[in-house]
Design an enzyme around this catalytic site. Structure first.
Site, PDB file in Angstrom:
ATOM      1  N   ASP A 267       0.865  -1.168   0.000  1.00  7.89           N
ATOM      2  CA  ASP A 267       0.000   0.000   0.000  1.00  7.89           C
ATOM      3  C   ASP A 267       0.910   1.229   0.000  1.00  7.89           C
ATOM      4  OD1 ASP A 267      -2.325   1.640   0.335  1.00  7.89           O
ATOM      5  OD2 ASP A 267      -1.834   1.771   2.468  1.00  7.89           O
ATOM      6  N   ASP A 269      -0.223   5.058   0.948  1.00  5.64           N
ATOM      7  CA  ASP A 269      -0.483   6.030   2.011  1.00  5.64           C
ATOM      8  C   ASP A 269      -0.410   5.369   3.387  1.00  5.64           C
ATOM      9  OD1 ASP A 269      -1.018   7.377  -0.280  1.00  5.64           O
ATOM     10  OD2 ASP A 269      -2.910   8.235   0.393  1.00  5.64           O
TER      11      ASP A 269
END
Length: 484
Positions: A267, A269
């Site tokens: 991922d 963020d």
């Protein structure tokens, strides 16, 4: 002067037949310990055999063969018989034996425990009118909530007494012994012939005297009917052990696929970078509070991700389309992310970022970290006003939880990589499906919901580089990978 028989008899003996099995619980569970039931062959007997002894006579020694060579009596100066064999469980495994598991134990060196201070040493022991007591708080990562106002009215159960401040701010021998005892307690529902715990351990970092990270290989696993593998690390006994010793445990099957991963997806963020990009964009037009509130609820799984993304993007209407170039200097790459990606690339892994953020920053981050693939959401911009329209590009799918999972499967199948050789790292509720699908899914300093559902969690790592230890590498090997 020779000792008298009477004086010798008072000394403890650990030879075969002694009432004392070993000097510690840890010794009882080492797989290198001999399990012979008949006459033993000492290592002295092997070394002192006449030259006429054939070479294969030595190699044929096993846990059950002791007829060809008799035991050599210990010398008069010895008080303890040291019994050895040339084969052990790790080399000659029982074909009917259950599989083995690997536990990687991380000590929380970032926040070592300390004993409770004496009241006289407390900063609040002599209050003044300016003194205020700290507001009540719940430790980050607690479940099911960290908001004290949402906690039930009944009092919390007592926390286990921290032990690392007594026995050392690292994985001490007593900590390891306690861990083995905890594993042993989980075998109560195993078949009678599957209740003997065998284990080996390796100190991975920083050294063998005060290890911060340790790897324990053990067998057999708990009875899967009673305790499936995916629930072992969530068992209350393991959780209690973690709280007492200020550490975290990640369990994996002991297989070649654990050590040799070929694909890792991240991922973006709050994982590879420390910000939520959409919140940073919202700050340009003064709607950060509104967007951040929606983002927090979406990452905790309280809102549908796709719907919440559209709602947040709509608030960005009118933001200059070059906002991503302006944001780059403000983006903070998570400590250890560069080193982690460099180490994984040198091991031959394919790397990808699967982000619920936006494509321009995902592409930039891929270039910074040397990633092979970058997938994120696409925003529409008005070419005349050079501003964002507040809409997502309909020609590109929304990178939500389901699409991240599909991308992981697609990338793996496209390269002919079994899912067992994949790894995924994330922190939000939209990462849960890909974490559950990958061979190893790690919730990195994740939201509470993610920590409860992900196969593994890591909150106490010094940096993201600590994820490499899950592949069984030692600190010296990692330094070799990172050397220029």
């Amino acid at each position: 002067m020779a000792s008298s028989p009477a004086s010798k008899s008072k000394r403890p003996s650990f030879a075969k037949g002694s009432l004392v099995r070993s000097s510690s619980y840890l010794d009882d569970h080492l797989e290198y310990r001999s399990h012979q039931t008949g006459p033993a062959t000492s290592i002295d007997g092997i070394i002192e055999q006449p030259a006429a002894l054939s070479s294969n006579a030595v190699s044929n020694l096993s846990l059950t063969s002791s007829k060809s060579i008799g035991a050599i009596a210990p010398s008069p100066t010895r008080d303890i018989e040291s019994v050895h064999t040339l084969s052990h469980t790790n080399c000659v495994q029982d074909k009917a034996a259950a599989g083995r598991l690997v536990a990687t134990i991380y000590y929380n060196a970032n926040q070592p425990s300390h004993p409770h201070p004496h009241p006289d040493q407390s900063p609040y022991s002599r209050p003044t009118p300016a003194d205020t007591l700290p507001a009540p708080a719940i430790a980050e990562g607690s479940a099911p909530t960290s908001n004290i106002s949402d906690y039930p009215l009944e009092p919390q159960g007592p926390e286990p007494e921290p032990l690392d401040h007594i026995y050392g701010p690292y994985i001490s021998q007593l900590c390891l012994t306690h861990f083995l005892a905890t594993l042993d307690s989980l075998l109560i529902h195993n078949a009678p012939d599957q209740r003997r715990l065998l284990s080996t351990h390796r100190c991975l970092a920083p050294d063998t005297s005060k290890p911060r990270i340790m790897e324990v290989t053990f067998s057999p696993p708990p009875n899967p009917t009673y305790l499936p593998f995916n629930l072992v690390s969530k068992h209350e006994s393991i959780y209690k052990f973690e709280r007492e010793w200020n550490c975290e445990v990640i369990l994996q099957p002991s297989s070649i696929f654990r050590r040799y991963k070929r694909l890792c997806v991240f991922d973006m963020d709050s994982t590879l970078i420390q910000q939520e990009v959409i919140d940073e964009i919202a700050a340009f037009i003064g709607v950060q509070d509104q967007v951040s509130a929606i983002t927090a609820r979406a990452m905790n799984g309280e809102l549908d991700f796709s719907a919440s993304l559209k709602a947040r993007v709509a608030l960005l209407k009118g933001v200059p389309s070059d906002v991503f170039e302006r944001l780059r200097p403000k983006i903070t790459i998570t400590p250890g992310a560069r080193e982690l990606c460099k180490a994984l690339k040198r091991l031959g892994l394919q790397l990808a970022v699967l982000s619920g953020g936006f494509q321009p920053l995902a592409d930039w981050l891929a270039g910074e970290l040397g990633l092979d693939y970058a997938f994120a959401n696409h925003l529409l911009a008005d070419p005349e006003t050079q501003t964002l329209t507040g809409e997502l590009d309909p020609d590109h799918p929304i990178v939500n939880a389901e699409y991240k999972q599909k991308l992981l499967i697609s990338l793996a199948s496209g390269k002919g990589i079994p899912l067992a050789q994949t790894m995924a790292v994330g922190d939000g509720a939209n990462d849960i499906p890909m974490l559950m699908t990958a061979g190893l899914g790690v919730a990195w300093r994740a939201k509470n919901k993610v920590q409860m559902e992900a196969p593994a969690r890591l909150n106490v790592g010094k940096s993201m580089l600590d994820l490499v230890y899950l592949l069984g590498l030692t600190e010296s090997e990692i330094k070799e990978l990172l050397a220029d």
